[in-house]
Design a protein around this motif. Sequence first.
Motif, PDB file in Angstrom:
ATOM      1  N   THR A   1       0.861  -1.180   0.000  1.00  0.00           N
ATOM      2  CA  THR A   1       0.000   0.000   0.000  1.00  0.00           C
ATOM      3  C   THR A   1       0.899   1.231   0.000  1.00  0.00           C
ATOM      4  N   VAL A   2       0.320   2.435   0.082  1.00  0.00           N
ATOM      5  CA  VAL A   2       1.023   3.630  -0.385  1.00  0.00           C
ATOM      6  C   VAL A   2       1.757   4.433   0.688  1.00  0.00           C
ATOM      7  N   SER A   3       1.911   3.895   1.880  1.00  0.00           N
ATOM      8  CA  SER A   3       2.812   4.496   2.869  1.00  0.00           C
ATOM      9  C   SER A   3       2.994   3.511   4.017  1.00  0.00           C
TER      10      SER A   3
ATOM     11  N   TYR B   1       0.300   4.030   6.752  1.00  0.00           N
ATOM     12  CA  TYR B   1      -1.004   3.488   6.367  1.00  0.00           C
ATOM     13  C   TYR B   1      -1.002   1.961   6.427  1.00  0.00           C
ATOM     14  N   ALA B   2       0.107   1.342   6.092  1.00  0.00           N
ATOM     15  CA  ALA B   2       0.210  -0.107   6.192  1.00  0.00           C
ATOM     16  C   ALA B   2      -0.007  -0.570   7.635  1.00  0.00           C
TER      17      ALA B   2
ATOM     18  N   ARG C   1      -1.307 -10.965   8.019  1.00  0.00           N
ATOM     19  CA  ARG C   1      -0.390 -10.898   6.876  1.00  0.00           C
ATOM     20  C   ARG C   1       0.676  -9.824   7.068  1.00  0.00           C
ATOM     21  N   GLN C   2       0.861  -9.353   8.289  1.00  0.00           N
ATOM     22  CA  GLN C   2       1.729  -8.194   8.506  1.00  0.00           C
ATOM     23  C   GLN C   2       3.166  -8.426   8.071  1.00  0.00           C
ATOM     24  N   ASP C   3       3.633  -9.672   8.084  1.00  0.00           N
ATOM     25  CA  ASP C   3       5.012  -9.947   7.670  1.00  0.00           C
ATOM     26  C   ASP C   3       5.196  -9.821   6.164  1.00  0.00           C
ATOM     27  N   THR C   4       4.100  -9.816   5.419  1.00  0.00           N
ATOM     28  CA  THR C   4       4.182  -9.691   3.964  1.00  0.00           C
ATOM     29  C   THR C   4       3.433  -8.448   3.476  1.00  0.00           C
ATOM     30  N   LEU C   5       3.225  -7.492   4.386  1.00  0.00           N
ATOM     31  CA  LEU C   5       2.521  -6.253   4.070  1.00  0.00           C
ATOM     32  C   LEU C   5       3.539  -5.103   4.067  1.00  0.00           C
ATOM     33  N   PHE C   6       3.627  -4.401   2.948  1.00  0.00           N
ATOM     34  CA  PHE C   6       4.628  -3.353   2.781  1.00  0.00           C
ATOM     35  C   PHE C   6       3.956  -2.023   2.446  1.00  0.00           C
ATOM     36  N   GLY C   7       4.532  -0.943   2.942  1.00  0.00           N
ATOM     37  CA  GLY C   7       4.078   0.395   2.594  1.00  0.00           C
ATOM     38  C   GLY C   7       5.175   1.133   1.853  1.00  0.00           C
ATOM     39  N   ILE C   8       4.875   1.539   0.630  1.00  0.00           N
ATOM     40  CA  ILE C   8       5.839   2.297  -0.186  1.00  0.00           C
ATOM     41  C   ILE C   8       5.169   3.602  -0.585  1.00  0.00           C
ATOM     42  N   VAL C   9       5.723   4.707  -0.128  1.00  0.00           N
ATOM     43  CA  VAL C   9       5.078   6.003  -0.322  1.00  0.00           C
ATOM     44  C   VAL C   9       5.053   6.379  -1.804  1.00  0.00           C
ATOM     45  N   ASN C  10       3.987   7.039  -2.221  1.00  0.00           N
ATOM     46  CA  ASN C  10       3.904   7.544  -3.586  1.00  0.00           C
ATOM     47  C   ASN C  10       4.967   8.618  -3.819  1.00  0.00           C
TER      48      ASN C  10
END
Length: 296
Positions: A29-31, A34-35, A54-63
Amino acid sequence: KYFNNGDLEFYDAVNFMKGGLIYADYISTVSKTYAKEIQYEYFGEHLDGLLRSRQDTLFGIVNGIDYDVYNPSKDKNLYEGYDVTTLDRKADNKVLLQKDLGLPISRRMPMVAMVTRLVAAKGLDLVVRMMDEILQHEDIQFVLLGTGDKAYEDWFKGLAWRFPTKVSANIYFSNQLAQRIYAASDIFLMPSNYEPCGIGQLIALRYGSVPVVRETGGLKDTIIPYDKYTKQGNGFRFADYNAHEMMYALKRALSAYENYEEWKQIVENAMNSDYSWKESAREYKALYEKLTGSEA
Protein backbone atom coordinates in the motif's frame (compact mmCIF):
# COMPACT_ATOMS: atom_id res chain seq x y z
CA LYS A 1 -15.60 -23.69 -2.96
CA TYR A 2 -13.81 -20.43 -2.16
CA PHE A 3 -16.91 -18.96 -0.59
CA ASN A 4 -17.58 -21.98 1.56
CA ASN A 5 -13.99 -22.27 2.80
CA GLY A 6 -14.15 -18.66 3.95
CA ASP A 7 -11.63 -17.15 1.54
CA LEU A 8 -14.24 -14.98 -0.22
CA GLU A 9 -17.03 -15.02 2.36
CA PHE A 10 -17.53 -11.65 4.04
CA TYR A 11 -20.55 -11.22 6.32
CA ASP A 12 -22.65 -13.54 4.10
CA ALA A 13 -21.54 -11.68 0.96
CA VAL A 14 -18.57 -12.01 -1.42
CA ASN A 15 -15.45 -9.87 -1.00
CA PHE A 16 -12.86 -10.29 -3.75
CA MET A 17 -10.48 -7.91 -1.98
CA LYS A 18 -10.40 -10.37 0.90
CA GLY A 19 -9.60 -13.16 -1.51
CA GLY A 20 -6.83 -11.10 -3.07
CA LEU A 21 -5.30 -10.36 0.31
CA ILE A 22 -5.36 -14.04 1.25
CA TYR A 23 -3.83 -15.36 -1.96
CA ALA A 24 -1.29 -12.59 -2.65
CA ASP A 25 2.36 -13.41 -2.05
CA TYR A 26 2.94 -9.85 -0.93
CA ILE A 27 0.64 -6.90 -0.22
CA SER A 28 1.65 -3.29 -0.78
CA THR A 29 0.00 0.00 0.00
CA VAL A 30 1.02 3.63 -0.39
CA SER A 31 2.81 4.50 2.87
CA LYS A 32 4.41 2.74 5.81
CA THR A 33 2.12 4.42 8.34
CA TYR A 34 -1.00 3.49 6.37
CA ALA A 35 0.21 -0.11 6.19
CA LYS A 36 0.16 -0.07 10.01
CA GLU A 37 -3.13 1.86 10.30
CA ILE A 38 -5.13 -0.63 8.22
CA GLN A 39 -4.25 -3.34 10.73
CA TYR A 40 -6.54 -1.58 13.22
CA GLU A 41 -10.33 -1.55 13.27
CA TYR A 42 -10.75 2.18 12.58
CA PHE A 43 -9.00 1.99 9.21
CA GLY A 44 -9.29 -1.71 8.41
CA GLU A 45 -12.85 -1.83 6.99
CA HIS A 46 -13.43 -5.20 8.74
CA LEU A 47 -10.29 -6.62 7.10
CA ASP A 48 -7.95 -5.53 9.90
CA GLY A 49 -7.73 -9.02 11.41
CA LEU A 50 -6.73 -10.52 8.07
CA LEU A 51 -4.19 -7.74 7.48
CA ARG A 52 -2.70 -8.30 10.94
CA SER A 53 -2.26 -11.97 10.04
CA ARG A 54 -0.39 -10.90 6.88
CA GLN A 55 1.73 -8.19 8.51
CA ASP A 56 5.01 -9.95 7.67
CA THR A 57 4.18 -9.69 3.96
CA LEU A 58 2.52 -6.25 4.07
CA PHE A 59 4.63 -3.35 2.78
CA GLY A 60 4.08 0.39 2.59
CA ILE A 61 5.84 2.30 -0.19
CA VAL A 62 5.08 6.00 -0.32
CA ASN A 63 3.90 7.54 -3.59
CA GLY A 64 6.10 9.99 -5.45
CA ILE A 65 5.50 12.86 -7.85
CA ASP A 66 7.03 13.56 -11.25
CA TYR A 67 9.73 16.16 -10.59
CA ASP A 68 9.79 17.11 -14.26
CA VAL A 69 6.07 17.97 -14.23
CA TYR A 70 6.10 19.56 -10.77
CA ASN A 71 9.08 21.86 -11.19
CA PRO A 72 8.68 25.48 -10.03
CA SER A 73 11.61 26.61 -12.16
CA LYS A 74 9.93 25.39 -15.37
CA ASP A 75 6.20 25.30 -14.56
CA LYS A 76 4.49 27.33 -17.28
CA ASN A 77 1.41 27.78 -15.06
CA LEU A 78 3.33 30.07 -12.71
CA TYR A 79 3.63 33.82 -13.00
CA GLU A 80 7.37 33.49 -12.54
CA GLY A 81 9.69 30.51 -12.22
CA TYR A 82 11.93 30.06 -9.19
CA ASP A 83 13.98 27.51 -7.30
CA VAL A 84 15.49 27.15 -3.83
CA THR A 85 18.18 29.72 -4.68
CA THR A 86 15.73 32.38 -5.95
CA LEU A 87 13.04 32.51 -3.27
CA ASP A 88 12.38 36.21 -3.86
CA ARG A 89 10.66 35.14 -7.06
CA LYS A 90 8.34 32.95 -5.01
CA ALA A 91 7.22 36.11 -3.22
CA ASP A 92 6.63 37.68 -6.64
CA ASN A 93 4.17 34.85 -7.34
CA LYS A 94 2.36 35.71 -4.12
CA VAL A 95 1.98 39.36 -5.05
CA LEU A 96 0.62 38.53 -8.51
CA LEU A 97 -1.83 35.95 -7.10
CA GLN A 98 -3.04 38.45 -4.49
CA LYS A 99 -3.69 40.91 -7.31
CA ASP A 100 -5.62 38.34 -9.38
CA LEU A 101 -7.70 37.19 -6.40
CA GLY A 102 -8.46 40.71 -5.15
CA LEU A 103 -6.59 40.33 -1.87
CA PRO A 104 -4.50 43.09 -0.28
CA ILE A 105 -0.99 43.00 -1.72
CA SER A 106 1.80 42.26 0.73
CA ARG A 107 4.98 40.23 0.23
CA ARG A 108 5.29 39.54 3.98
CA MET A 109 1.67 38.70 4.73
CA PRO A 110 1.62 34.93 5.46
CA MET A 111 -0.61 33.10 2.98
CA VAL A 112 -2.19 29.82 4.09
CA ALA A 113 -3.60 27.62 1.32
CA MET A 114 -5.70 24.53 0.75
CA VAL A 115 -6.09 22.79 -2.62
CA THR A 116 -8.48 19.97 -1.84
CA ARG A 117 -11.67 18.08 -2.43
CA LEU A 118 -14.27 19.52 -0.08
CA VAL A 119 -15.16 16.31 1.74
CA ALA A 120 -15.06 15.28 5.40
CA ALA A 121 -12.05 12.98 4.96
CA LYS A 122 -9.88 16.04 4.28
CA GLY A 123 -10.33 17.34 7.83
CA LEU A 124 -12.62 20.19 6.88
CA ASP A 125 -14.63 19.87 10.09
CA LEU A 126 -11.52 21.08 11.93
CA VAL A 127 -11.19 24.02 9.56
CA VAL A 128 -14.87 24.92 9.95
CA ARG A 129 -14.48 24.78 13.72
CA MET A 130 -11.42 27.02 14.01
CA MET A 131 -10.89 29.18 10.92
CA ASP A 132 -13.12 32.06 12.05
CA GLU A 133 -11.15 32.29 15.30
CA ILE A 134 -7.81 32.04 13.50
CA LEU A 135 -8.74 34.80 11.05
CA GLN A 136 -9.97 37.07 13.84
CA HIS A 137 -6.71 36.79 15.76
CA GLU A 138 -4.04 36.23 13.10
CA ASP A 139 -2.89 38.61 10.40
CA ILE A 140 -3.00 36.10 7.53
CA GLN A 141 -4.57 35.42 4.17
CA PHE A 142 -6.35 32.14 3.44
CA VAL A 143 -6.77 30.84 -0.12
CA LEU A 144 -8.90 27.80 -0.94
CA LEU A 145 -9.39 25.96 -4.23
CA GLY A 146 -11.69 22.97 -4.61
CA THR A 147 -15.16 21.54 -5.00
CA GLY A 148 -17.13 18.89 -3.16
CA ASP A 149 -19.96 18.66 -0.65
CA LYS A 150 -22.34 21.59 -0.97
CA ALA A 151 -22.33 22.22 2.77
CA TYR A 152 -18.58 22.84 2.72
CA GLU A 153 -18.76 24.86 -0.49
CA ASP A 154 -21.38 27.13 1.07
CA TRP A 155 -19.42 27.46 4.31
CA PHE A 156 -16.24 28.58 2.57
CA LYS A 157 -18.22 31.04 0.45
CA GLY A 158 -19.59 32.43 3.71
CA LEU A 159 -16.09 32.62 5.17
CA ALA A 160 -14.94 34.72 2.21
CA TRP A 161 -17.99 36.97 2.69
CA ARG A 162 -17.17 37.44 6.40
CA PHE A 163 -13.46 38.12 5.76
CA PRO A 164 -13.28 39.69 2.28
CA THR A 165 -9.77 41.10 2.81
CA LYS A 166 -8.38 37.85 4.18
CA VAL A 167 -10.07 34.98 2.34
CA SER A 168 -10.35 33.89 -1.29
CA ALA A 169 -12.63 30.86 -1.72
CA ASN A 170 -12.45 29.47 -5.25
CA ILE A 171 -15.18 26.84 -5.53
CA TYR A 172 -14.13 25.25 -8.80
CA PHE A 173 -11.02 23.52 -10.04
CA SER A 174 -8.28 24.85 -12.27
CA ASN A 175 -4.91 23.17 -12.65
CA GLN A 176 -3.32 26.52 -13.47
CA LEU A 177 -4.71 28.18 -10.34
CA ALA A 178 -3.72 25.15 -8.25
CA GLN A 179 -0.10 25.47 -9.36
CA ARG A 180 -0.15 29.22 -8.75
CA ILE A 181 -1.48 28.66 -5.23
CA TYR A 182 1.27 26.14 -4.45
CA ALA A 183 3.84 28.65 -5.69
CA ALA A 184 2.37 31.71 -3.96
CA SER A 185 1.44 30.28 -0.57
CA ASP A 186 3.71 30.13 2.46
CA ILE A 187 1.83 27.43 4.38
CA PHE A 188 -0.14 24.47 3.00
CA LEU A 189 -2.82 23.09 5.33
CA MET A 190 -3.74 19.37 5.19
CA PRO A 191 -5.57 18.37 8.41
CA SER A 192 -6.86 15.08 6.96
CA ASN A 193 -8.89 12.63 8.99
CA TYR A 194 -7.16 9.91 6.98
CA GLU A 195 -4.77 10.10 4.05
CA PRO A 196 -3.25 6.83 2.74
CA CYS A 197 -0.45 8.76 1.07
CA GLY A 198 -1.38 12.25 -0.06
CA ILE A 199 -0.03 14.11 -3.07
CA GLY A 200 -0.82 17.71 -2.05
CA GLN A 201 1.86 17.85 0.64
CA LEU A 202 4.46 16.47 -1.79
CA ILE A 203 3.67 19.16 -4.36
CA ALA A 204 3.68 21.77 -1.59
CA LEU A 205 7.16 20.71 -0.49
CA ARG A 206 8.42 20.93 -4.06
CA TYR A 207 7.07 24.47 -4.39
CA GLY A 208 8.28 25.65 -0.97
CA SER A 209 4.87 25.90 0.66
CA VAL A 210 5.46 24.54 4.15
CA PRO A 211 2.92 21.80 5.05
CA VAL A 212 0.93 21.76 8.29
CA VAL A 213 -0.55 18.27 8.48
CA ARG A 214 -2.17 15.75 10.75
CA GLU A 215 -0.12 12.68 11.63
CA THR A 216 -1.90 10.09 9.52
CA GLY A 217 -0.86 7.83 6.65
CA GLY A 218 1.60 9.31 4.20
CA LEU A 219 1.38 12.73 5.81
CA LYS A 220 3.20 11.35 8.84
CA ASP A 221 5.76 9.59 6.64
CA THR A 222 6.66 12.58 4.48
CA ILE A 223 6.38 15.62 6.77
CA ILE A 224 9.12 15.83 9.40
CA PRO A 225 8.45 18.35 12.22
CA TYR A 226 10.88 21.25 12.13
CA ASP A 227 13.34 21.41 15.03
CA LYS A 228 14.78 24.89 15.50
CA TYR A 229 17.78 23.51 17.39
CA THR A 230 18.94 21.00 14.78
CA LYS A 231 17.42 23.02 11.90
CA GLN A 232 16.05 19.76 10.53
CA GLY A 233 12.47 19.15 9.36
CA ASN A 234 10.26 20.27 6.50
CA GLY A 235 6.91 21.15 8.10
CA PHE A 236 4.62 20.99 11.12
CA ARG A 237 2.37 18.19 12.42
CA PHE A 238 -0.34 17.55 14.98
CA ALA A 239 -1.35 14.14 16.27
CA ASP A 240 -5.02 13.98 17.27
CA TYR A 241 -7.98 14.76 15.06
CA ASN A 242 -8.74 17.84 17.10
CA ALA A 243 -9.49 21.40 15.96
CA HIS A 244 -7.45 23.07 18.69
CA GLU A 245 -4.43 20.88 17.94
CA MET A 246 -4.69 21.93 14.30
CA MET A 247 -4.86 25.58 15.34
CA TYR A 248 -1.81 25.29 17.59
CA ALA A 249 0.19 23.58 14.80
CA LEU A 250 -0.78 26.37 12.43
CA LYS A 251 0.21 28.97 15.04
CA ARG A 252 3.61 27.28 15.44
CA ALA A 253 4.11 27.65 11.72
CA LEU A 254 3.01 31.29 11.79
CA SER A 255 5.36 31.98 14.69
CA ALA A 256 8.27 30.49 12.74
CA TYR A 257 7.28 32.62 9.74
CA GLU A 258 7.95 35.75 11.78
CA ASN A 259 11.65 34.81 11.95
CA TYR A 260 12.92 35.36 8.41
CA GLU A 261 16.09 33.24 8.71
CA GLU A 262 14.30 30.39 10.44
CA TRP A 263 11.51 30.37 7.86
CA LYS A 264 14.00 30.47 5.00
CA GLN A 265 15.65 27.37 6.49
CA ILE A 266 12.32 25.51 6.69
CA VAL A 267 11.45 26.42 3.09
CA GLU A 268 14.87 25.27 1.91
CA ASN A 269 14.44 22.00 3.82
CA ALA A 270 11.04 21.54 2.19
CA MET A 271 12.29 22.20 -1.32
CA ASN A 272 15.32 19.96 -0.82
CA SER A 273 13.14 17.03 0.32
CA ASP A 274 13.18 14.32 -2.36
CA TYR A 275 9.81 12.71 -2.96
CA SER A 276 10.35 12.02 -6.64
CA TRP A 277 9.65 8.47 -7.83
CA LYS A 278 13.36 7.63 -7.62
CA GLU A 279 13.37 6.19 -4.08
CA SER A 280 9.87 4.68 -4.32
CA ALA A 281 10.76 2.97 -7.60
CA ARG A 282 13.84 1.47 -5.96
CA GLU A 283 11.66 0.04 -3.17
CA TYR A 284 9.13 -1.38 -5.64
CA LYS A 285 11.95 -2.92 -7.68
CA ALA A 286 13.35 -4.57 -4.54
CA LEU A 287 9.90 -5.91 -3.64
CA TYR A 288 9.30 -7.34 -7.13
CA GLU A 289 12.77 -8.93 -7.13
CA LYS A 290 11.96 -10.51 -3.79
CA LEU A 291 8.68 -11.76 -5.25
CA THR A 292 10.41 -13.39 -8.25
CA GLY A 293 13.40 -14.64 -6.28
CA SER A 294 15.79 -12.57 -8.37
CA GLU A 295 17.39 -10.47 -5.63
CA ALA A 296 20.94 -9.47 -6.35
